[in-house]
Design an enzyme around this catalytic site. Structure first.
Site, PDB file in Angstrom:
ATOM      1  N   ASP A  84       1.435   4.647   2.263  1.00  0.00           N
ATOM      2  CA  ASP A  84       1.127   5.248   3.561  1.00  0.00           C
ATOM      3  C   ASP A  84       1.504   6.721   3.527  1.00  0.00           C
ATOM      4  O   ASP A  84       2.684   7.052   3.413  1.00  0.00           O
ATOM      5  CB  ASP A  84       1.915   4.540   4.670  1.00  0.00           C
ATOM      6  CG  ASP A  84       1.648   3.044   4.707  1.00  0.00           C
ATOM      7  OD1 ASP A  84       0.541   2.651   5.100  1.00  0.00           O
ATOM      8  OD2 ASP A  84       2.554   2.274   4.321  1.00  0.00           O
ATOM      9  N   ASP A 138      -3.291   4.519   2.607  1.00  0.00           N
ATOM     10  CA  ASP A 138      -3.631   4.924   3.969  1.00  0.00           C
ATOM     11  C   ASP A 138      -3.289   6.393   4.131  1.00  0.00           C
ATOM     12  O   ASP A 138      -2.154   6.802   3.872  1.00  0.00           O
ATOM     13  CB  ASP A 138      -2.821   4.111   5.002  1.00  0.00           C
ATOM     14  CG  ASP A 138      -3.263   2.658   5.076  1.00  0.00           C
ATOM     15  OD1 ASP A 138      -4.400   2.353   4.653  1.00  0.00           O
ATOM     16  OD2 ASP A 138      -2.476   1.831   5.567  1.00  0.00           O
ATOM     17  N   ASP A 154       0.843  -1.196   0.000  1.00  0.00           N
ATOM     18  CA  ASP A 154       0.000   0.000   0.000  1.00  0.00           C
ATOM     19  C   ASP A 154       0.878   1.247   0.000  1.00  0.00           C
ATOM     20  O   ASP A 154       2.111   1.153  -0.028  1.00  0.00           O
ATOM     21  CB  ASP A 154      -0.924   0.004   1.232  1.00  0.00           C
ATOM     22  CG  ASP A 154      -0.160   0.208   2.535  1.00  0.00           C
ATOM     23  OD1 ASP A 154       1.088   0.246   2.513  1.00  0.00           O
ATOM     24  OD2 ASP A 154      -0.807   0.333   3.579  1.00  0.00           O
TER      25      ASP A 154
HETATM   26  P1  GTP Z   1       4.134  -2.692   3.073  1.00  0.00           P
HETATM   27  O1  GTP Z   1       3.005  -1.734   3.015  1.00  0.00           O
HETATM   28  O2  GTP Z   1       3.669  -4.105   3.013  1.00  0.00           O
HETATM   29  O3  GTP Z   1       5.201  -2.411   2.082  1.00  0.00           O
HETATM   30  O4  GTP Z   1       4.860  -2.555   4.481  1.00  0.00           O
HETATM   31  P2  GTP Z   1       4.726  -1.396   5.541  1.00  0.00           P
HETATM   32  O5  GTP Z   1       5.870  -1.497   6.457  1.00  0.00           O
HETATM   33  O6  GTP Z   1       4.505  -0.087   4.854  1.00  0.00           O
HETATM   34  O7  GTP Z   1       3.453  -1.838   6.346  1.00  0.00           O
HETATM   35  P3  GTP Z   1       2.064  -1.109   6.630  1.00  0.00           P
HETATM   36  O8  GTP Z   1       1.604  -0.319   5.473  1.00  0.00           O
HETATM   37  O9  GTP Z   1       1.155  -2.171   7.115  1.00  0.00           O
HETATM   38  O10 GTP Z   1       2.357  -0.157   7.833  1.00  0.00           O
HETATM   39  C1  GTP Z   1       3.217   0.938   7.754  1.00  0.00           C
HETATM   40  C2  GTP Z   1       3.638   1.334   9.103  1.00  0.00           C
HETATM   41  O11 GTP Z   1       2.534   1.862   9.805  1.00  0.00           O
HETATM   42  C3  GTP Z   1       4.153   0.157   9.923  1.00  0.00           C
HETATM   43  O12 GTP Z   1       5.223   0.563  10.702  1.00  0.00           O
HETATM   44  C4  GTP Z   1       3.008  -0.192  10.832  1.00  0.00           C
HETATM   45  O13 GTP Z   1       3.456  -0.662  12.075  1.00  0.00           O
HETATM   46  C5  GTP Z   1       2.348   1.140  10.978  1.00  0.00           C
HETATM   47  N1  GTP Z   1       0.925   0.972  11.185  1.00  0.00           N
HETATM   48  C6  GTP Z   1       0.015   0.329  10.447  1.00  0.00           C
HETATM   49  N2  GTP Z   1      -1.193   0.424  11.006  1.00  0.00           N
HETATM   50  C7  GTP Z   1      -1.019   1.128  12.110  1.00  0.00           C
HETATM   51  C8  GTP Z   1      -1.870   1.585  13.129  1.00  0.00           C
HETATM   52  O14 GTP Z   1      -3.059   1.349  13.149  1.00  0.00           O
HETATM   53  N3  GTP Z   1      -1.285   2.317  14.088  1.00  0.00           N
HETATM   54  C9  GTP Z   1       0.058   2.622  14.092  1.00  0.00           C
HETATM   55  N4  GTP Z   1       0.593   3.350  15.055  1.00  0.00           N
HETATM   56  N5  GTP Z   1       0.857   2.202  13.174  1.00  0.00           N
HETATM   57  C10 GTP Z   1       0.327   1.472  12.204  1.00  0.00           C
HETATM   58 MN    MN Z   2       2.712   0.246   3.758  1.00  0.00          MN
HETATM   59 MN    MN Z   3      -0.438   0.815   5.543  1.00  0.00          MN
END
Ligand code: GTP
Ligand code: MN
Ligand code: MN
Length: 407
Positions: A211, A331, A209
């Site tokens: 972020d 997100d 995704d």
């Molecule tokens: P990919 O998207 O798979 O490439 O990996 P990513 O590391 O970007 O994972 P992800 O998009 O799931 O999350 C990004 C960061 O946001 C990670 O460090 C998660 O721990 C954090 N994160 C995701 N959801 C939440 C949440 O609800 N609260 C908090 N504080 N952090 C979140």
């Molecule tokens: Mn991510």
């Molecule tokens: Mn995410």
């Protein structure tokens, strides 16, 4: 005098946040296996026990990622932190035979593959996926064609856009989405910031995704921004799905609650990423609108199917078999200026880096770290931070670049 690497004493701190963990390292042949075991353990029912089993494999994997050379002996593995007996046995198999039979069997098994397929549906977690597996479902069509299953709106879209959402988002796409959102945000609130966080900020070139952390240097100016931005995106027909959560942050609960999730205002969305925005492949293909014979992949949207997303999705004009866009998970998170540095650390991740930093803060510093704030209960003080460096300094941790937080 040449010294074999296995004879170099390794001194490695046990918290992941105390170490450097890069994307590229020397022990992929072990970490791939260990993380598959983590994933598999996570698919198992049993709540906390399954979770802690899964975490055990992840911690062992993180240790090997931080190692500055390829692991060559089981003796050395035994001296490293956070490698439990099960992980050690797997490492031993790989050292001796080049592979692990346990991992191979899981890979070849129905359970693992079906769970991977079902949890790949946006909105489907482990427990639903397991329930379906136990009922005997094995394919996406089994789910689509079963009249007893009722799906939520997000899950329906997850099924419809399965192929899109399981094709990795590229860095180029992430940058385009970031620029697009930034343009909208800054129209509404000049000076506002939109930063690409998550895996891409840690140097990954692909992700599941995008972020985006949205803020404004003047506290308060971020208020109302998310809904205004979403309204603009909606009007431009750029959203296939959106689910917004209001800000529920209450500083007084920081000491009481287990803060694994944060409380920022946020939107989990699916963008319609126009295929014409990017030309990843040279197009020797049919001109737009011409439908080519489909492949036989059962998980692709059915040939001739209209990707209709009802109220969430395309306008009524979109009735062609091949849509002009790709669904991309985005997100959007809104952080007020005073919490921005903590939010940036939190949303940059990795998840395991954050987890270890929170444990470290609690056990070694007697403080409470969240994505909002760092709280010192002894002094009854909220420690303010205006940069990520400040956050590390407060925790007395050496600063780690985002690319060094890939545990
Ligand atoms: P990919 O998207 O798979 O490439 O990996 P990513 O590391 O970007 O994972 P992800 O998009 O799931 O999350 C990004 C960061 O946001 C990670 O460090 C998660 O721990 C954090 N994160 C995701 N959801 C939440 C949440 O609800 N609260 C908090 N504080 N952090 C979140
Ligand atoms: Mn991510
Ligand atoms: Mn995410």
């Amino acid at each position: 005098v040449s010294v074999a690497t296995e004879d170099i004493p390794v001194r490695m701190p046990s918290y992941e946040c105390q170490r450097i963990t890069a994307l590229k390292h020397h022990n992929h042949r072990f970490t791939t296996a260990l993380e598959l075991l983590e994933e598999h353990a996570g698919y198992q029912g049993g709540g906390q026990r399954a979770d802690s089993r899964a975490r055990g494999f992840r911690r062992a994997s993180c240790t090997l990622k931080s190692l500055s050379h390829p692991l060559t002996s089981i003796e050395q593995a035994g001296k490293l932190p956070n490698i439990g007996p099960h992980s050690l046995a797997v490492i031993k198999d790989i050292l001796e035979d080049g592979y692990s039979q346990e991992v191979q069997d899981i890979c070849d098994g129905d359970f693992y593959n079906t769970m991977q397929l079902f949890t790949g549906i946006f909105g489907i977690g482990c427990s639903t996926a397991r329930k379906w597996y136990e009922k005997g479902f094995r394919t996406l069509d089994d789910i689509r064609n079963d009249s007893t299953i009722t799906l939520r709106k997000d899950q329906k879209i997850g099924l419809e856009l399965y192929q899109d959402l399981n094709t990795p988002v590229t860095l180029a796409e992430a940058n385009i989405i970031q620029e697009l959102v930034k343009a909208e945000v800054q129209r509404l609130q000049p000076g506002a910031t939109v930063v690409l966080t998550g895996g891409f900020r840690r140097g990954k070139t692909e992700g599941h995704d995008v972020d985006l952390l949205i803020s404004h240097p003047t506290e308060g100016k971020e208020t109302g921004l998310l809904s205004a931005v979403l309204a603009r995106l909606r009007r431009k027909n750029l959203l296939a799905y959106e689910s917004t959560t209001a800000n529920t942050y209450d500083p007084s609960t920081v000491t009481k609650k287990e803060y694994t999730l944060d409380h920022f205002e946020r939107c989990f969305s699916i963008f319609k990423f126009d295929k014409s925005w990017i030309s990843s492949k040279p197009t020797s293909q049919s001109p737009p609108g011409v439908v080519k014979p489909g492949t036989s992949n059962p998980d692709l949207p059915h040939q001739g199917d209209r990707v209709s997303l009802g109220t969430a999705g395309g306008s009524d004009g979109e009735s062609t078999a091949e849509k002009a866009w790709v669904g991309r998970r985005v997100d959007l998170i809104i952080a007020p200026a005073s919490q921005y540095a903590y939010a940036l650390v939190g949303w940059t991740g990795s998840k395991y880096f954050n987890r270890s930093a929170r444990l470290y803060a609690e056990r070694e510093m007697n403080m409470k770290l969240t994505s909002h704030v760092l709280y010192d209960p002894v002094k009854n003080q909220y420690l303010s931070a205006s940069s990520e460096e400040d956050v590390f300094r407060h925790l007395q941790l050496p600063y780690r670049e985002p690319t060094e937080r890939n545990c």
